[in-house]
Design an enzyme around this catalytic site. Structure first.
Site, PDB file in Angstrom:
ATOM      1  N   ASP A  28      36.412 -26.096 -70.115  1.00  0.00           N
ATOM      2  CA  ASP A  28      37.441 -26.016 -69.088  1.00  0.00           C
ATOM      3  C   ASP A  28      36.933 -26.519 -67.732  1.00  0.00           C
ATOM      4  OD1 ASP A  28      35.754 -23.900 -68.653  1.00  0.00           O
ATOM      5  OD2 ASP A  28      37.320 -22.481 -68.144  1.00  0.00           O
ATOM      6  N   ASP A  58      35.787 -20.132 -62.750  1.00  0.00           N
ATOM      7  CA  ASP A  58      34.938 -19.845 -61.595  1.00  0.00           C
ATOM      8  C   ASP A  58      35.683 -20.068 -60.285  1.00  0.00           C
ATOM      9  OD1 ASP A  58      32.888 -19.184 -63.276  1.00  0.00           O
ATOM     10  OD2 ASP A  58      31.917 -21.131 -63.160  1.00  0.00           O
TER      11      ASP A  58
END
Length: 93
Positions: A28, A58
């Site tokens: 991703d 993140d």
């Protein structure tokens, strides 16, 4: 697209790719090379605009932590204000 030294991402058939079903790798990561600066531009000529590669999860965690830091101060100020006591509320009536 000139200036980009790789092929764009493409979907693969189910079951093909990095590994078998539910045993693959994290993929991703996002890369948005919007355009390449012209070579004649000083300092940035030939570079890719927004060449950052980032992980969506993140980035979401970082944005959430920043939002908490920005808005937690309002929460603390709201709790620090004294609430009216029953005697004060009777005086207002």
């Amino acid at each position: 697209m000139p200036g980009i030294p790789f092929d764009p991402a493409a979907f693969t058939a189910f079951g093909e790719g990095y590994g078998s079903f539910l045993t693959g790798r994290v993929v991703d990561m996002f890369y948005f090379p919007l355009f390449t600066w012209p070579d004649w531009m000083p300092l940035v000529g030939g570079d890719v605009f927004f060449g950052a590669i980032f992980n969506f999860a993140d980035a979401a965690i970082s944005c959430g932590a920043i939002a908490i830091l920005l808005f937690y101060n309002k929460h603390l100020l709201k709790e620090a204000q004294p609430s009216p006591t029953p005697e004060q509320s009777e005086q207002c009536d």
